[in-house]
Design a protein around this motif. Sequence first.
Motif, PDB file in Angstrom:
ATOM      1  N   ARG A  71       6.721   4.433 -23.811  1.00 23.88           N
ATOM      2  CA  ARG A  71       8.157   4.086 -23.792  1.00 23.88           C
ATOM      3  C   ARG A  71       8.853   4.751 -22.600  1.00 23.88           C
ATOM      4  O   ARG A  71       9.799   4.218 -22.038  1.00 23.88           O
ATOM      5  N   LEU A  72       8.351   5.925 -22.200  1.00 27.62           N
ATOM      6  CA  LEU A  72       8.942   6.627 -21.062  1.00 27.62           C
ATOM      7  C   LEU A  72       8.387   6.047 -19.752  1.00 27.62           C
ATOM      8  O   LEU A  72       9.119   5.810 -18.790  1.00 27.62           O
TER       9      LEU A  72
ATOM     10  N   PHE B  85       2.294  11.054 -20.745  1.00 26.28           N
ATOM     11  CA  PHE B  85       3.613  10.617 -21.224  1.00 26.28           C
ATOM     12  C   PHE B  85       3.435   9.389 -22.116  1.00 26.28           C
ATOM     13  O   PHE B  85       2.514   8.585 -21.893  1.00 26.28           O
TER      14      PHE B  85
ATOM     15  N   HIS C 174       1.209   0.396 -17.271  1.00 25.57           N
ATOM     16  CA  HIS C 174       2.292   1.058 -16.538  1.00 25.57           C
ATOM     17  C   HIS C 174       1.787   1.785 -15.292  1.00 25.57           C
ATOM     18  O   HIS C 174       2.582   2.169 -14.441  1.00 25.57           O
TER      19      HIS C 174
ATOM     20  N   ILE D 106      15.130  11.039 -14.638  1.00 27.65           N
ATOM     21  CA  ILE D 106      15.397   9.613 -14.383  1.00 27.65           C
ATOM     22  C   ILE D 106      16.898   9.397 -14.196  1.00 27.65           C
ATOM     23  O   ILE D 106      17.330   8.721 -13.248  1.00 27.65           O
TER      24      ILE D 106
ATOM     25  N   SER E 158       8.659  15.201 -21.716  1.00 27.53           N
ATOM     26  CA  SER E 158       9.358  13.919 -21.867  1.00 27.53           C
ATOM     27  C   SER E 158      10.868  14.068 -21.709  1.00 27.53           C
ATOM     28  O   SER E 158      11.515  13.253 -21.050  1.00 27.53           O
TER      29      SER E 158
ATOM     30  N   LEU F 169      11.716  14.606 -18.053  1.00 30.22           N
ATOM     31  CA  LEU F 169      11.543  13.384 -17.268  1.00 30.22           C
ATOM     32  C   LEU F 169      12.710  12.432 -17.519  1.00 30.22           C
ATOM     33  O   LEU F 169      13.243  11.818 -16.586  1.00 30.22           O
ATOM     34  N   ALA F 170      13.128  12.338 -18.791  1.00 33.00           N
ATOM     35  CA  ALA F 170      14.258  11.461 -19.117  1.00 33.00           C
ATOM     36  C   ALA F 170      15.499  11.909 -18.347  1.00 33.00           C
ATOM     37  O   ALA F 170      16.242  11.085 -17.800  1.00 33.00           O
TER      38      ALA F 170
ATOM     39  N   SER G  65       3.474  15.961 -14.571  1.00 32.17           N
ATOM     40  CA  SER G  65       3.738  15.885 -16.011  1.00 32.17           C
ATOM     41  C   SER G  65       3.354  17.217 -16.668  1.00 32.17           C
ATOM     42  O   SER G  65       2.744  18.083 -16.029  1.00 32.17           O
TER      43      SER G  65
ATOM     44  N   LYS H 136      12.027   5.740  -9.253  1.00 29.06           N
ATOM     45  CA  LYS H 136      11.754   6.662 -10.347  1.00 29.06           C
ATOM     46  C   LYS H 136      10.257   6.654 -10.605  1.00 29.06           C
ATOM     47  O   LYS H 136       9.661   5.590 -10.779  1.00 29.06           O
TER      48      LYS H 136
ATOM     49  N   ARG I  64      10.001   3.076 -18.215  1.00 28.56           N
ATOM     50  CA  ARG I  64      11.289   3.210 -17.514  1.00 28.56           C
ATOM     51  C   ARG I  64      11.108   3.528 -16.026  1.00 28.56           C
ATOM     52  O   ARG I  64      12.090   3.604 -15.287  1.00 28.56           O
TER      53      ARG I  64
ATOM     54  N   SER J 189       6.415   9.202 -11.537  1.00 28.07           N
ATOM     55  CA  SER J 189       5.775  10.391 -12.084  1.00 28.07           C
ATOM     56  C   SER J 189       4.354  10.450 -11.549  1.00 28.07           C
ATOM     57  O   SER J 189       3.737   9.401 -11.329  1.00 28.07           O
TER      58      SER J 189
END
Length: 572
Positions: A428-429, A425, A463, A394, A387, A390-391, A376, A411, A432, A413
């Motif tokens: 919300r990320l 992070f 998470h 993904i 972020s 990373l999005a 990260s 997927k 995922r 991190s």
Amino acid sequence: MPVHNAEIAAMFDQTAELLEIEGANPFRVRAYRKAARTIEALPKSLTSLLAAGEDLSKLPGIGKDLAAKIAGILASGKFEVLQSLKRELPGELGDIAAIPGLGPKRVKILYDRLHIRTLEDLRRAARAGRIRELKGFGEKSEQRILVALGKPILTEKRFKLSVAEAEAEALIKYVKPFVGRGQIAVAGSYRRRRETVGDLDIVVTGRKTSTISDRLVDYENVSEVVAHGPARTTVILRSGLQVDLRVVPAQSYGSGLMYFTGSKAHNIALRGLANDRGWKLNEYGLFDGKRRIAGASEAEIYKKLGLAYVPPELREDRGEVARARARQLPHLVQLGDIRGDLHAHTTWSDGTATIAEMAAAAKERGYEYLAITDHSKHVTIAHGLDSARLARQIDEIERVNETLDGLTLLKGSEVDILADGRLDFPDRLLSRLDVVVASVHYKFDLSREAQTERIVRAMDNPHVTIIGHPTGRLIGAREPYEVDMERLIAAAKKRNCCLEINAEPDRLDLNDIHAQAAKGAGVKLAISTDAHATHALAYMRFGIDQARRGWLEADDVINTRSLAKLKKSIKR
DNA sequence: GCCGTTTTCGGCCCGACTGTTTTCAGTCG
């Protein structure tokens, strides 16, 4: 400030050393050493055991007397027995005894006759030629002492297992042609798969007069021959690694291998069992009088002693003998049980291979899944992802997944645990992702309390799947940061979070003892390579070694599960 | 100093190599 287990173990070791020099009962000396080993291998701190009302004299090698002494040390921070020994025998006698060829008896002679207390005293006496005049010493002894004093470090050097492996493979390749139809094996801590090894112990079968040891002496990487006899030869390689070669007859291969594999404490326990039956166990076999009743294989020796076969990784005298007798040894996890890797990097951060290349390498290993877990953003030096990246990653992983057959990319991190325990992070990320490995990469110097709190707080985030390399140590290079592993393990259990055994040969973190403690608490572990290149996926076997030393079975390790079961079991 | 389905006392693993010795103690693994 609570006294750590390692400090008490060190006090007992020092006590043993001084008692030995003093000429005390050798079994009393051994008792202190055995207790020190027991304490080192404890998964919990003596402070917390005592606070929980545990009876310390139930621990192996610790009786009423030592239990009381430990309680005294915990209360006062001091050990009167050691302090009084130090008053009687002041100086650096321990350092002097560390010189090869000098043991307790000779150190005592030097102390009594020449009043040698320090290494400097020793140097002066040797230079003045006063040592050779002592009974039991001679010119050679004096010379050896001077040579040893001329070398920079007297401390024991240990080699990482991966480094020792390279040396061993080259050496075996050289020696093997001379062994003919005989057998050859690397034994010792290498075979027990300890994370570091102090020397290479090699067992070969052949006649004692065999030329194999002569060949070893001729090996081009040998820098010094320490001892050279018909049955045993000791040399030191240029790298500084010591090699002990032992020749035994073919019918003694099992006993020779067992003897040289150790550990010493395991051997002593087995020999005690042999004694109980009126037998004798040595490197040549198991004997009833003069009759050899076993020896060609380890398996037959364990069988005769009424034990199940003990895998080398367990031979540390940490309860395996009793469990072998009760047929309750664990069925240790194996490399073939592993179905995927849950920690790997790519060119998106500091890896050298692309996502597709890592996927292909994982598939080649027969894996069902591979988690892509790049750094990260806080790890700027590793080009960690923010972020937005990373999005995008993904999306990219999902795209690559569609091209794959038989392997699923997860997927993920390796998200940094910030100094206050927040993650690098937003939720919300993270939500995922399939796999979130949370790791500490900076601020190693927090207090034990703060560091523990930081990591527990990271686990509070639902998470988080796995805590990566939980102690941060780099073998031989960086000490683990201060952290309360008991609390981490308890916290992981409560939150259904996994801990990692990082298989990278410099890390091997968690270590064997912590891994065993985690298992004992019902925490699941992930054995992960942290690969930064395709070839590094092969480090998995070092992680397996460490896991086996920690008594882990396949069920204790989440990445032995099929993809479907894995996904279910990491859901929090 | 520890430990016990024969024991709470009397055991406690065993052998190779070296150097200093004239038969073995000390060290090491």
